[in-house]
Structure formats: C-alpha cells, structure tokens
Design an enzyme around this catalytic site. Structure first.
Site, PDB file in Angstrom:
ATOM      1  N   ALA A 197     -63.695 -42.058  50.402  1.00 44.61           N
ATOM      2  CA  ALA A 197     -62.626 -42.705  51.299  1.00 44.61           C
ATOM      3  C   ALA A 197     -63.010 -44.306  51.557  1.00 44.61           C
ATOM      4  O   ALA A 197     -64.232 -44.570  51.406  1.00 44.61           O
ATOM      5  CB  ALA A 197     -62.252 -41.873  52.683  1.00 44.61           C
ATOM      6  N   GLU A 208     -63.346 -34.392  45.906  1.00 48.34           N
ATOM      7  CA  GLU A 208     -62.172 -33.460  46.174  1.00 48.34           C
ATOM      8  C   GLU A 208     -61.005 -33.762  45.244  1.00 48.34           C
ATOM      9  O   GLU A 208     -60.264 -32.670  44.860  1.00 48.34           O
ATOM     10  CB  GLU A 208     -61.592 -33.712  47.877  1.00 48.34           C
ATOM     11  CG  GLU A 208     -62.564 -33.347  48.885  1.00 48.34           C
ATOM     12  CD  GLU A 208     -62.152 -33.685  50.114  1.00 48.34           C
ATOM     13  OE1 GLU A 208     -61.943 -32.877  51.337  1.00 48.34           O
ATOM     14  OE2 GLU A 208     -62.037 -35.103  50.501  1.00 48.34           O
TER      15      GLU A 208
END
Length: 258
Positions: free
Chosen positions: A66, A114
C-alpha cells in the site's frame, strides 16, 4: 512530476496481454496504480484476452504494498474508500474470465502479495521476497491476504508469515506452495510468457473449468465437490471443446481450439 502512465499493457500475440507496473521507486499501490490496473482489466475483458501476464518494470520490486504516505493523509472514510477500490481491483483480477500469471522479481509485500495471490498462477525469480507485514502498522492484510494465504500455504504457515511480518524467500515460497514456478533471477517474465503461450493454446473452457473446480475444493464438502466435478466435465463434453480435442487426438493432429 512524470506524466508517463504507471500501468501499461502490450499485446504479446495469441491472446496474451502483458500488463506492466512502473511507478518508481517501489510500485506502491496508490490510486495511480489502482486506476491503471482497473483500466488494464477493462481492456483485457473488452479484447477477450485469454492469458494476462502481470509484471513490473521497477528493479527490485514487484509491488511493495500500500501507499503508506497516502494512508497517512486520509481519514476513516477515505481509508474505507481506498480499501474498497483496492479490493475491487484485486477481486476483479481473481474473477476475470482468463488465466492470469504474476511474474515476480524483487519484493511482493502487503497489497503486492495480495495482488499476486489473486492471479491464477505465480512465477517467481530467485530474488523474489514475499510478505504480509501489516501488523507492523497495527493493521492486518485487507485485500484478501488473510483468506488467500491460508488456502495456499495452510493455517500455521499463514499465521507465521503474517504475525511475524517476515519476508519469505522465493525458495521457501516455492516449497510451501505460495508460488508455482521458482526460476532463476531475472527470468520470471520470460518464463511467465512461455507459460502463457502454452496455456493460451489450450481449450479456454477447459482451463476455466480447471480453476473453478479446484477452487470448489476449498469451499465445498468432498461429496459436493465431486458432484461439481461431474457437472463440469459433462458440460465440457456436451457444450465445450471436447469434441475437437478428442477428434484431434484420434486424428493425430494438434487441436484447433477457439
């Protein structure tokens, strides 16, 4: 500030699309990459792509995770919106009616792992490193990591990787099933493209059924899964490309799948 797109895609022929992430210094999953990935997936669906290869042009990084600077500047509502957009892209890749291959060199951390786990398959160079280090931020993985990692490596290993926030080397990732192909450093993209060419020549309905039926093994009791398998093979025989595959085998020629 550069105006170059951070996500680009190239037609590699035979139904293969190569999607490249290029947002130095680390391919952080901020809005630019999320928006670019969304556009790439839309393009893949519109062009009826058979195999998508996801790779990086940033040395040392697949995706670092992120965009922490972005997260540090948002309130709770904006955090929710950011997470929803990221999850939509990750789940869009997982649900796309194509085979996807993540070609990983360097680190794939947090949202980067992910994203890679949402792909159908993963090819890792020997320099690759994997991790879900969100606990160091007082968080947990929020784009499927707590669900997909245990399905790939088992409960105990998944908790170990997430709770310790450690980075898993490519050799270990291959041994525990986190990646499907462990190759020499610097060759992941080439190996992924070779694999894409092999898969792209096969029956698309059969490949899709393989993925659906294997996924069903994690979601259904064994008797139900076995029944689902029967339904899938019957559907392929009656309405898929089995007639061409069987005919080609009997006639000793390559099949001509649509």
């Amino acid at each position: 500030m550069s105006t170059e797109p951070v996500v680009t895609w190239t037609d590699a022929g035979d139904g293969v699309l190569v999607v490249t992430l290029a947002r130095p210094p680390a391919n952080a999953l901020g809005p630019p990459i999320i928006e670019g990935l969304d556009a790439a997936l839309d393009h893949a669906v519109a062009r009826d792509v058979r195999v998508l290869v996801l790779t990086s042009a940033v040395p040392g990084f697949f995706v670092a995770g992120a965009d922490i600077k972005h997260l540090g500047a948002v309130d709770a509502a904006s955090f929710t919106a950011y997470g929803d957009r990221l999850r939509a892209v990750v789940e869009g890749l997982a649900a796309a009616d194509l085979v996807s291959i993540a070609a990983i060199e360097g680190v794939a951390l947090g949202g980067g792992l992910e994203l890679a786990m949402a792909a159908t398959m993963r090819v890792a160079g020997d320099d690759a490193r994997f991790g879900l280090p969100e606990v160091r931020l007082g968080l947990i993985p929020g784009a499927g990591g707590t669900q997909r990692l245990p399905r790939l490596v088992g409960r105990g290993r998944a908790i170990d990787i997430m709770a310790t926030a450690r980075q898993v080397p490519a050799s270990e990732a291959a041994a525990i099933g986190l990646v499907d192909r462990h190759v020499a450093a610097g060759t992941a993209r080439d190996v992924a493209l070779e694999l894409a060419g092999t898969l792209g020549a096969l029956s698309r309905p059969a490949l899709a059924a393989v993925v659906r039926t294997v996924d069903a093994a994690f979601d259904r009791p064994l008797p139900e899964g076995l029944g689902y398998e029967v339904a899938q093979i019957q559907e392929l025989f009656e309405h898929g490309e089995a007639a061409e595959g069987i005919a080609a085998f009997l006639e000793k020629r390559p099949p001509k799948f649509a």
